[in-house]
Design an enzyme around this catalytic site. Sequence first.
Site, short mmCIF file in Angstrom:
data_model
loop_
_atom_site.label_atom_id
_atom_site.label_comp_id
_atom_site.label_asym_id
_atom_site.label_seq_id
_atom_site.Cartn_x
_atom_site.Cartn_y
_atom_site.Cartn_z
N GLU A 168 52.66 9.21 -1.12
CA GLU A 168 52.02 9.39 0.17
C GLU A 168 50.54 9.64 -0.04
O GLU A 168 50.13 10.33 -0.98
CB GLU A 168 52.67 10.52 0.99
CG GLU A 168 52.81 11.84 0.30
CD GLU A 168 53.62 12.86 1.12
OE1 GLU A 168 54.34 12.46 2.05
OE2 GLU A 168 53.52 14.07 0.81
N ILE A 169 49.74 9.02 0.80
CA ILE A 169 48.32 9.30 0.88
C ILE A 169 48.11 9.84 2.28
O ILE A 169 48.41 9.16 3.27
CB ILE A 169 47.48 8.03 0.65
CG1 ILE A 169 47.75 7.44 -0.74
CG2 ILE A 169 45.99 8.35 0.80
CD1 ILE A 169 47.04 6.12 -1.00
#
Length: 390
Positions: free
Chosen positions: A291-292
Amino acid sequence: MMTKSRYVVLALAILISLHYILSFSHEGYGRYTSIDNLSKQWAGFTSKPGPIETKVWHEPPYKTPVPDKYYVEANSTTTRKANAVIVLLARNGDLNGIVKSMTQLEDKFNARFGYPYVFLNEEPFSEEFKHIVSGLTSSKIEFGLIPHDHWYQPDWIDESKASASRKHMQDNNVIYGGSVPYRNMCRFNSGFFYRHELLQKYRYYWRVEPDVRFFCTLDYDPFLFMQDEDKKYGFTISLPEYDATIPTLWDAVKEFVHQNPELISPDNALGFLSDDTGDSYNKCHFWSNFEIADLDLWRSEPYTKFFEHLDSKGVYYERWGDAPVHSIGAALFARKDQIHFFEDIGYRHEPFQHCPQEPAHSRGKCDCDITDNFDREGWSCLNRYDRIFT
């Protein structure tokens, strides 16, 4: 002398005038009494009202390529950076897996862009671990110890109830069903990692796990893209959660929404989570091992209250992963267009992988088999993400 009807008209005029004065002078009153909010009180899932223009979408945002202004030409460097960090949760025994992940991430992206790293562990990192990891990058690295209360099962958990649940899951072959350390990790990732002192100075993060693969050269800065385009959460793989791990999670979510309708974002992504406007959960979630995201999403009042509500239900009594918790939080507390599918980032975490399709595959010089792509499989949830925009 005024007639009775004139008194009624005058009284109504005074009430309406007071309503408009209060609406403009008291934000809370204006939100609560808006027509949009009052109408949505009848629905199971409501959104925060306000003068926000809802954009009409005809296709998912990722169908529009990342603008060229975010790309950096070969053999050139960039000076503009986001306030961002790469975060790795690891133990000393994960060293070999960390070396594999970092080597690829540096080669495919970070050697050019130079973002710092933060490593977190519930025990102190060994000198060997720190020495080897520090030699893999020229970027700044910090090593942090997780506070005891952020990692271990809290005292208020009914251990008899929790142990009975673990035994039941273990007897039914639920993956990690009997593991307390796994629950510790899930709770930490759900509600505590972003509170660590080493992360307080950052706004965005990229979560990286041991033993993952990155297939494509990334010639643009996803952090700047997130920052400039007002994105809150980015993913590469989405899939259904194992139902046996979260039998009452959605009941807890609905209870929270019923109690806090004003916290739900306008134009949210509920349609990704539910096929019947919130009555039931379709189990879709973003696979959070990649995840960013914007740390302020988790630091926000809505998510803070949401996590506290879930935590009070006892995460340890079932096996609520951070992936569905993060996914539900992002879907309810961000606008749907603030959730971004990084189609052009090739990624593998066993046993699934995302391999970009053309033209992203060629542009990124991806070294993955274009036909080996989780989104092609029938149980990917990408179709549900896509449909909320069409």
